[in-house]
Design a protein around this motif. Sequence first.
Motif, PDB file in Angstrom:
ATOM      1  N   ARG A  54       3.961  -4.889  12.825  1.00 39.95           N
ATOM      2  CA  ARG A  54       4.665  -4.322  12.619  1.00 39.95           C
ATOM      3  C   ARG A  54       5.233  -3.707  11.309  1.00 39.95           C
ATOM      4  NH1 ARG A  54       7.158  -0.610  15.947  1.00 39.95           N
ATOM      5  NH2 ARG A  54       7.151  -2.272  17.559  1.00 39.95           N
ATOM      6  N   LEU A  55       5.432  -2.934  10.652  1.00 44.54           N
ATOM      7  CA  LEU A  55       5.657  -2.400   9.498  1.00 44.54           C
ATOM      8  C   LEU A  55       7.093  -2.116   9.051  1.00 44.54           C
ATOM      9  CD1 LEU A  55       1.976  -0.382   9.042  1.00 44.54           C
ATOM     10  CD2 LEU A  55       1.853  -2.854   9.321  1.00 44.54           C
ATOM     11  N   ARG A  56       7.452  -2.445   7.559  1.00 39.68           N
ATOM     12  CA  ARG A  56       8.675  -1.699   7.917  1.00 39.68           C
ATOM     13  C   ARG A  56       8.250  -0.402   6.455  1.00 39.68           C
ATOM     14  NH1 ARG A  56      13.714  -2.820   3.515  1.00 39.68           N
ATOM     15  NH2 ARG A  56      14.982  -1.043   3.911  1.00 39.68           N
ATOM     16  N   VAL A  57       8.156   1.170   6.669  1.00 44.87           N
ATOM     17  CA  VAL A  57       7.784   2.088   6.001  1.00 44.87           C
ATOM     18  C   VAL A  57       8.792   2.678   5.557  1.00 44.87           C
ATOM     19  CG1 VAL A  57       6.193   3.831   5.977  1.00 44.87           C
ATOM     20  CG2 VAL A  57       5.321   2.264   7.612  1.00 44.87           C
ATOM     21  N   ASP A  59       0.942  -1.343   0.204  1.00 48.68           N
ATOM     22  CA  ASP A  59      -0.189  -0.293  -0.460  1.00 48.68           C
ATOM     23  C   ASP A  59       1.125   1.046   0.120  1.00 48.68           C
ATOM     24  OD1 ASP A  59      -2.127  -1.485  -0.268  1.00 48.68           O
ATOM     25  OD2 ASP A  59      -2.693  -0.510   2.313  1.00 48.68           O
ATOM     26  N   MET A  60       0.744   2.423  -0.602  1.00 49.56           N
ATOM     27  CA  MET A  60       1.296   3.743  -0.717  1.00 49.56           C
ATOM     28  C   MET A  60       0.042   4.938  -0.136  1.00 49.56           C
ATOM     29  SD  MET A  60       3.439   3.310  -3.947  1.00 49.56           S
ATOM     30  CE  MET A  60       4.433   4.308  -3.808  1.00 49.56           C
ATOM     31  N   PHE A  61       0.635   5.624   0.374  1.00 46.62           N
ATOM     32  CA  PHE A  61       0.187   6.713   1.225  1.00 46.62           C
ATOM     33  C   PHE A  61       0.984   8.203   0.336  1.00 46.62           C
ATOM     34  CE2 PHE A  61      -0.508   2.792   4.021  1.00 46.62           C
ATOM     35  CZ  PHE A  61      -2.394   2.627   3.347  1.00 46.62           C
ATOM     36  N   ILE A  62       0.237   9.438   1.403  1.00 38.71           N
ATOM     37  CA  ILE A  62       0.683  10.020   1.154  1.00 38.71           C
ATOM     38  C   ILE A  62       0.796  11.487   2.930  1.00 38.71           C
ATOM     39  CG2 ILE A  62       0.652  12.752   0.580  1.00 38.71           C
ATOM     40  CD1 ILE A  62      -0.542  12.032  -2.594  1.00 38.71           C
ATOM     41  N   LEU A  63       1.435  10.814   2.843  1.00 39.10           N
ATOM     42  CA  LEU A  63       1.629  11.262   4.632  1.00 39.10           C
ATOM     43  C   LEU A  63       1.982  12.406   4.804  1.00 39.10           C
ATOM     44  CD1 LEU A  63       0.825  11.325   7.271  1.00 39.10           C
ATOM     45  CD2 LEU A  63       2.580   9.498   7.819  1.00 39.10           C
ATOM     46  N   ASP A  64       1.407  13.673   5.335  1.00 42.35           N
ATOM     47  CA  ASP A  64       2.326  15.613   5.491  1.00 42.35           C
ATOM     48  C   ASP A  64       3.404  15.619   4.526  1.00 42.35           C
ATOM     49  OD1 ASP A  64       1.615  15.075   8.137  1.00 42.35           O
ATOM     50  OD2 ASP A  64       3.404  13.513   9.396  1.00 42.35           O
ATOM     51  N   GLY A  65       2.705  15.506   3.374  1.00 45.13           N
ATOM     52  CA  GLY A  65       3.028  16.258   2.114  1.00 45.13           C
ATOM     53  C   GLY A  65       3.928  14.828   1.650  1.00 45.13           C
ATOM     54  N   GLN A  66       4.836  13.305   2.463  1.00 43.62           N
ATOM     55  CA  GLN A  66       5.560  12.571   1.420  1.00 43.62           C
ATOM     56  C   GLN A  66       4.351  11.300   0.591  1.00 43.62           C
ATOM     57  OE1 GLN A  66       8.585  12.896   5.259  1.00 43.62           O
ATOM     58  NE2 GLN A  66       9.690  12.701   2.639  1.00 43.62           N
ATOM     59  N   LYS A  67       4.985  10.798   0.145  1.00 42.88           N
ATOM     60  CA  LYS A  67       4.263   9.312  -0.629  1.00 42.88           C
ATOM     61  C   LYS A  67       5.286   8.363   0.502  1.00 42.88           C
ATOM     62  CE  LYS A  67       5.546  10.101  -4.643  1.00 42.88           C
ATOM     63  NZ  LYS A  67       5.065  11.178  -4.615  1.00 42.88           N
ATOM     64  N   ILE A  68       4.297   7.273   1.264  1.00 42.76           N
ATOM     65  CA  ILE A  68       5.154   6.244   1.936  1.00 42.76           C
ATOM     66  C   ILE A  68       5.117   5.213   1.203  1.00 42.76           C
ATOM     67  CG2 ILE A  68       5.390   8.026   4.016  1.00 42.76           C
ATOM     68  CD1 ILE A  68       2.773   6.497   4.826  1.00 42.76           C
ATOM     69  N   LEU A  69       5.640   4.114   1.317  1.00 35.92           N
ATOM     70  CA  LEU A  69       5.296   2.861   1.101  1.00 35.92           C
ATOM     71  C   LEU A  69       5.396   1.836   2.002  1.00 35.92           C
ATOM     72  CD1 LEU A  69       5.470   0.444  -0.862  1.00 35.92           C
ATOM     73  CD2 LEU A  69       7.654   0.272  -1.067  1.00 35.92           C
ATOM     74  N   VAL A  70       4.051   0.845   2.006  1.00 34.34           N
ATOM     75  CA  VAL A  70       4.497  -0.301   3.414  1.00 34.34           C
ATOM     76  C   VAL A  70       5.280  -1.296   2.770  1.00 34.34           C
ATOM     77  CG1 VAL A  70       3.322  -1.410   4.861  1.00 34.34           C
ATOM     78  CG2 VAL A  70       2.338   1.207   4.456  1.00 34.34           C
ATOM     79  N   ALA A  71       6.546  -1.470   3.011  1.00 30.36           N
ATOM     80  CA  ALA A  71       7.736  -2.563   2.142  1.00 30.36           C
ATOM     81  C   ALA A  71       7.094  -3.794   3.014  1.00 30.36           C
ATOM     82  CB  ALA A  71       8.454  -1.908   2.647  1.00 30.36           C
ATOM     83  N   SER A  72       7.223  -4.119   4.050  1.00 27.06           N
ATOM     84  CA  SER A  72       6.564  -5.450   4.340  1.00 27.06           C
ATOM     85  C   SER A  72       5.468  -5.103   5.967  1.00 27.06           C
ATOM     86  CB  SER A  72       7.710  -5.789   4.944  1.00 27.06           C
ATOM     87  OG  SER A  72       8.758  -5.061   5.750  1.00 27.06           O
ATOM     88  N   VAL A  73       5.083  -6.039   6.084  1.00 26.24           N
ATOM     89  CA  VAL A  73       4.337  -6.442   7.379  1.00 26.24           C
ATOM     90  C   VAL A  73       4.491  -7.162   7.830  1.00 26.24           C
ATOM     91  CG1 VAL A  73       1.788  -6.671   7.858  1.00 26.24           C
ATOM     92  CG2 VAL A  73       2.349  -5.081   5.981  1.00 26.24           C
ATOM     93  N   GLY A  74       4.659  -7.630   9.552  1.00 24.62           N
ATOM     94  CA  GLY A  74       5.501  -8.653  10.479  1.00 24.62           C
ATOM     95  C   GLY A  74       4.165  -8.986  10.811  1.00 24.62           C
ATOM     96  N   ALA A  75       4.693 -10.393  11.674  1.00 24.66           N
ATOM     97  CA  ALA A  75       3.274 -11.203  12.184  1.00 24.66           C
ATOM     98  C   ALA A  75       2.196 -10.336  12.993  1.00 24.66           C
ATOM     99  CB  ALA A  75       4.424 -12.161  12.978  1.00 24.66           C
ATOM    100  N   SER A  76       1.321 -10.491  13.286  1.00 23.05           N
ATOM    101  CA  SER A  76      -0.051 -10.052  14.359  1.00 23.05           C
ATOM    102  C   SER A  76       0.465 -10.763  15.763  1.00 23.05           C
ATOM    103  CB  SER A  76      -1.644 -10.676  13.913  1.00 23.05           C
ATOM    104  OG  SER A  76      -1.502  -9.949  14.736  1.00 23.05           O
TER     105      SER A  76
END
Length: 398
Positions: free
Chosen positions: A214-217, A186-203
């Motif tokens: 835990r995410l790697r953003v 997923d990609m978002f725009i947060l505080d004027g910056q583009k961000i990418l959710v590169a990986s998602v950890g275990a629940s």
Amino acid sequence: MAERITNDDLELLDKLGVEVESEPASGRTPKEQRIIAGFEEIEHFFEAHGRLPQHGEDRDIFERLYAVRLERIRDSVECLGILEPLDKHGLLGKKNEPEACCVNEDSSDAALLESLGVDGQQSEISQLVHVRSREEIKAAEEVARRTLCADFDHFKPMFEKVQQELTDGSRQTLKYQDNAEVNQGDMFILDGQKILVASVGASFVNDYGRPDRRLRVIYDNGTESDLLVRSLQRALNKDKTSRRITKPDHGPLFSDQTEEDDVATGCVYVLRSKSDHPFVAQNRNVLHKIGVTGGDVKNRIANAKKDPTYLLADVEIVATFKLANINREKLEALLHKFFASARLDVELKDRFGTNIEPREWFLVPFSVIEEAIEKLKDGSIEDYRYNPERAQIVKRNK
């Protein structure tokens, strides 16, 4: 002399025009009333949580204040004398939970408020609406904590491609919705910056008893952070300008099935009027209202017979088509432009006598509307136009 004034006495005094000042019903001094009110707040906390308030930096400010206050009450002979007859839960004799014994708080409400940056002289405890919980503070700290992304060379071309796709219209941005899903890629725009959710950890379950991951953003300025999902959601909700960036290959715009990565943005609906007006009755099978909404269609048409937009009559839902990952307003404008040559030209008055021109009714067979939607799906609608004389969709002359 009578020790107290009876009702007969009061009636006699009233006839004589003599006013009698009554004593306060409670008979409590202002100080005693404050002590009781403060203890009642502790009782309310106990009733809501089933335990005594505790100390600790991870506790809510109100709970910490109540814990300090309860200790002071127990140490005061004056407070005990006032409150013991009112202690319906036996709080004055209860022992604190074990973990409360390990933490020393300031000895007064005022001191604790001061240490937290709150002016206790100007604010009642119940009015501390701007004080953040410890969970919110931790989330904000997480967002602010970033490090350089060592492998940003791998991600930089992705951000450049996304910017190009936003420019040429292959991707769009949608307003971020509260509690929206956050998934890998997923990609978002947060505080004027583009961000990418590169990986998602275990629940896992966090310190507050809620599921989290835990995410790697990755940020488009070459930094990264290991945010929790909830921390990212809080930040996106707090930023009023935050946006979700859609995927270029999100599949069909309309579907009966919801795909896992779809961002639902509403539906296209087709309505038919139940009006008994001669013209409507004669053309009922080809007169349709075409609209797009992000809400529930049934709720939208609940008061149709009072609304000129619906020709002041009840309507029936002919069909709805799920809409995902697209701008509702632009799609509605596109459909209305496509069928503009068949738009119903009528003027009605609303209940205030104001002239209203319904703009969403078209003399188009439903089968043609379905065909137009199919061409929207495959992206070929720009190559066609609607011919009202033939009631058909035909190829445009190039």
